[in-house]
Design an enzyme around this catalytic site. Sequence first.
Site, PDB file in Angstrom:
ATOM      1  CG  ASN A 149      21.250  35.265 -48.006  1.00  0.00           C
ATOM      2  OD1 ASN A 149      20.747  36.314 -47.666  1.00  0.00           O
ATOM      3  ND2 ASN A 149      22.123  34.620 -47.250  1.00  0.00           N
ATOM      4  CG  HIS A 171      23.041  35.414 -38.314  1.00  0.00           C
ATOM      5  ND1 HIS A 171      22.504  34.167 -38.572  1.00  0.00           N
ATOM      6  CD2 HIS A 171      24.050  35.569 -39.188  1.00  0.00           C
ATOM      7  CE1 HIS A 171      23.174  33.598 -39.556  1.00  0.00           C
ATOM      8  NE2 HIS A 171      24.110  34.422 -39.935  1.00  0.00           N
ATOM      9  CE1 TYR A 256      27.458  41.264 -50.455  1.00  0.00           C
ATOM     10  CE2 TYR A 256      27.487  42.403 -48.348  1.00  0.00           C
ATOM     11  CZ  TYR A 256      27.215  41.273 -49.098  1.00  0.00           C
ATOM     12  OH  TYR A 256      26.702  40.157 -48.484  1.00  0.00           O
TER      13      TYR A 256
END
Length: 504
Positions: A149, A171, A256
């Site tokens: 990441n 995943h 986010y």
Amino acid sequence: MSFKVTFIGAGSIGFTRGLLRDLLTVPEFGGIEVAFHDINARNLEMVTELCQRDIEANGLSIRIQATTDRRAALEGARYIFCTIRVGGLEAFSTDVNIPLRYGVDQCVGDTLCAGGIMYGQRGIPEMLNICRDIREMAEPNALLLNYANPMAMMTWACNQYGGVNTVGLCHGVQHGHRQIADAFGLKQEEVDIICAGINHQTWYVQIRHQGEDLTGKLLEAFESHPVFSRTEKVRIDMLRRFGYYSTESNGHLSEYVPWYRKRPDEIQEWIDMGSWINGETGGYLRVCTEGRSWFETDFPNWMNDPALEYKPEKRGHEHGTYIIEGLETGRVYRGHFNVVNNGIIANLPDDAVIEAPGYVDRNDIAMPTVGDLPLGCAAVCNVSISVQRLAVEAAVRGDDRLLRQAFMMDPLVGAVCNPKEIWQMVDEMLVAQEAWLPQYKEAIVSAKERLATGPLVPTRNYEGAARLRVKTVEEMRADRQAANKNAGESDKGEDREKVATPAD
């Protein structure tokens, strides 16, 4: 079959041991070459010893090539797994703790928001160095399978600037797929999904069971579910307002977008403390810290535990080894992959890294055209893509103005902070992470001067709205099975629906 697979960042016990098991479960792969590389010699030694024991216990004769020389590890490799975390937990702690001084409360901080942007600044230059070594040392047209990441930013940089074919893997889609099936009282294999968007903001745009589209019934199913109605409040609210379910966990998704973590007194309304991944402040940092401490302390006992079994029923669900299996054996695999868009999702930019359904066989990885995302879903993704593009360019150029603009455009940072606060936060983070940011040498000199001479925007000592204490090794020893699982799994949110006991 004979080919070489190299693990970069092999000191990551969770990913390395599980991926190796999954890879060597394929019958045809019993004679492949395996190389491990890590910059931490002690971690590399421990993981290699453990994985070599697993290999021998399963009757294979493979000898792992373990080295701190990355170019040697990459020599002749056809496939490369990358799981690096530049700066380790030391840098990661600043990704979480400095933004808290400005009121930015993150659950994870490794994909977007202040922490994810800085994670990318540390990781992208090193990823480009890895790409250079792949071009020079690996097989021609080697495939880089990136688990590091921030997924989209790293994969974007490798494809645009690294000159290496790179696929990003995660995943999250599998987790949401299982949840959706559970919400309807069905088995996962009974539910077919089409999921598209960007990593950690991928949307289940079609859900079908026996020919019936269940998408319109999903909100009611989640709202009435005895567990999900409590643990997935942010995701359910996004489903309610945008019409589609998002892949990422409650805690991840909350950081986010600008709506759920901007007011400290409201954060508790949207999270659940049964598992860190449901919204705990700095939750991922805590479990990673605990996992590393436990593995380093308890490693001798791990060598006495039963070896992993290389059996099909024990194989995990990470996409990477299935991709290699499809390419090498021709067995068809369907998964969700992070690739450069190039028209796959029509209303997202072509240069962005998107996540969408793909198929693998001996011929290649094929990505069908998805078409348009629903407008609202595309709008959410496009905001994040703008941040990612700025952050990638900032990292490649060492341009701190672009970096500051990425912070300003980030949804949660922009919801919490004004421009002066953002400028100062970036200064603090640049200085704190100087050891891992060589491209910002001149900018860091100026940042130090500003922080030393002022005037400074007031900040505060703030632990966040929902932070738990890091467990000691002695506390973890009380439940060794749970501690082993945390340290040994790549997916540290696997049991997110199980009720956990807070550390204090």
